[in-house]
Design a protein around this motif. Structure first.
Motif, PDB file in Angstrom:
ATOM      1  N   ASN A  13       1.401   3.289  -2.542  1.00 21.20           N
ATOM      2  CA  ASN A  13       0.526   2.267  -3.110  1.00 21.20           C
ATOM      3  C   ASN A  13       1.288   0.947  -3.240  1.00 21.20           C
ATOM      4  N   SER A  14       0.557  -0.094  -3.544  1.00 14.95           N
ATOM      5  CA  SER A  14       1.172  -1.424  -3.567  1.00 14.95           C
ATOM      6  C   SER A  14       2.253  -1.544  -4.639  1.00 14.95           C
ATOM      7  N   ARG A  15       2.088  -0.891  -5.749  1.00 11.14           N
ATOM      8  CA  ARG A  15       3.121  -0.945  -6.797  1.00 11.14           C
ATOM      9  C   ARG A  15       4.427  -0.328  -6.298  1.00 11.14           C
ATOM     10  N   ASP A  16       4.335   0.827  -5.657  1.00 16.74           N
ATOM     11  CA  ASP A  16       5.535   1.461  -5.093  1.00 16.74           C
ATOM     12  C   ASP A  16       6.208   0.555  -4.068  1.00 16.74           C
ATOM     13  N   LEU A  17       5.402  -0.063  -3.225  1.00 16.08           N
ATOM     14  CA  LEU A  17       5.954  -0.951  -2.202  1.00 16.08           C
ATOM     15  C   LEU A  17       6.634  -2.161  -2.821  1.00 16.08           C
ATOM     16  N   ARG A  18       6.009  -2.753  -3.830  1.00 13.24           N
ATOM     17  CA  ARG A  18       6.615  -3.916  -4.500  1.00 13.24           C
ATOM     18  C   ARG A  18       7.959  -3.555  -5.103  1.00 13.24           C
ATOM     19  N   GLU A  19       8.024  -2.408  -5.755  1.00 11.67           N
ATOM     20  CA  GLU A  19       9.273  -1.996  -6.383  1.00 11.67           C
ATOM     21  C   GLU A  19      10.349  -1.692  -5.346  1.00 11.67           C
ATOM     22  N   ALA A  20       9.975  -1.051  -4.268  1.00 13.17           N
ATOM     23  CA  ALA A  20      10.948  -0.692  -3.230  1.00 13.17           C
ATOM     24  C   ALA A  20      11.487  -1.915  -2.514  1.00 13.17           C
ATOM     25  N   MET A  21      10.635  -2.931  -2.387  1.00 10.99           N
ATOM     26  CA  MET A  21      11.011  -4.090  -1.585  1.00 10.99           C
ATOM     27  C   MET A  21      11.372  -5.318  -2.415  1.00 10.99           C
ATOM     28  N   THR A  22      11.179  -5.260  -3.715  1.00 14.13           N
ATOM     29  CA  THR A  22      11.358  -6.426  -4.592  1.00 14.13           C
ATOM     30  C   THR A  22      10.711  -7.666  -3.963  1.00 14.13           C
ATOM     31  N   ILE A  23       9.408  -7.585  -3.808  1.00 15.93           N
ATOM     32  CA  ILE A  23       8.606  -8.628  -3.175  1.00 15.93           C
ATOM     33  C   ILE A  23       7.469  -9.002  -4.121  1.00 15.93           C
ATOM     34  N   SER A  24       7.038 -10.234  -4.076  1.00 10.19           N
ATOM     35  CA  SER A  24       5.956 -10.657  -4.967  1.00 10.19           C
ATOM     36  C   SER A  24       4.639 -10.020  -4.523  1.00 10.19           C
ATOM     37  N   PRO A  25       3.735  -9.794  -5.451  1.00 13.11           N
ATOM     38  CA  PRO A  25       2.434  -9.206  -5.102  1.00 13.11           C
ATOM     39  C   PRO A  25       1.675 -10.033  -4.067  1.00 13.11           C
ATOM     40  N   THR A  26       1.764 -11.339  -4.150  1.00 16.25           N
ATOM     41  CA  THR A  26       1.049 -12.208  -3.216  1.00 16.25           C
ATOM     42  C   THR A  26       1.587 -12.066  -1.796  1.00 16.25           C
TER      43      THR A  26
END
Length: 70
Positions: A13-26
Motif C-alpha cells: 500500500n502507499s503507506r508502506d511504499l512511502r516508508e520504504a522509500m522516504t518519499i513525499s505522498p505527492t
C-alpha cells in the motif's frame, strides 16, 4: 526504478511504499499514476499496488543490471 523494485515481490500500500522509500505522498502518487497510465503498475483493491505482467517483464529485463551492480 526504486518504486518498481519495492513492488517486485508483493503488493504494497502507499503507506508502506512511502516508508520504504522516504518519499513525499505527492511525489509517490504522481509516480504511481504515471506507472498505472503506462500499464506497469495496477492497484488491487484490498492489497495495494502491484506490478502488472508488463511490470514483471521490466523487472526481469533489469535483473542483469542489478546483478552487475551488486
Amino acid at each position: 526504478m526504486r518504486l518498481l523494485w519495492e513492488l517486485r515481490d508483493t503488493p504494497r500500500n502507499s503507506r508502506d511504499l512511502r516508508e520504504a522509500m522516504t518519499i513525499s505522498p505527492t511525489v509517490l502518487q504522481t509516480r504511481l499514476d504515471e506507472l498505472r497510465s503506462a500499464g506497469i503498475v495496477e492497484h488491487a483493491k484490498g492489497s495495494g499496488y502491484r506490478l502488472t505482467a508488463l511490470g514483471g517483464d521490466l523487472i526481469a529485463a533489469f535483473a542483469p543490471l542489478y546483478a552487475f551492480a551488486s
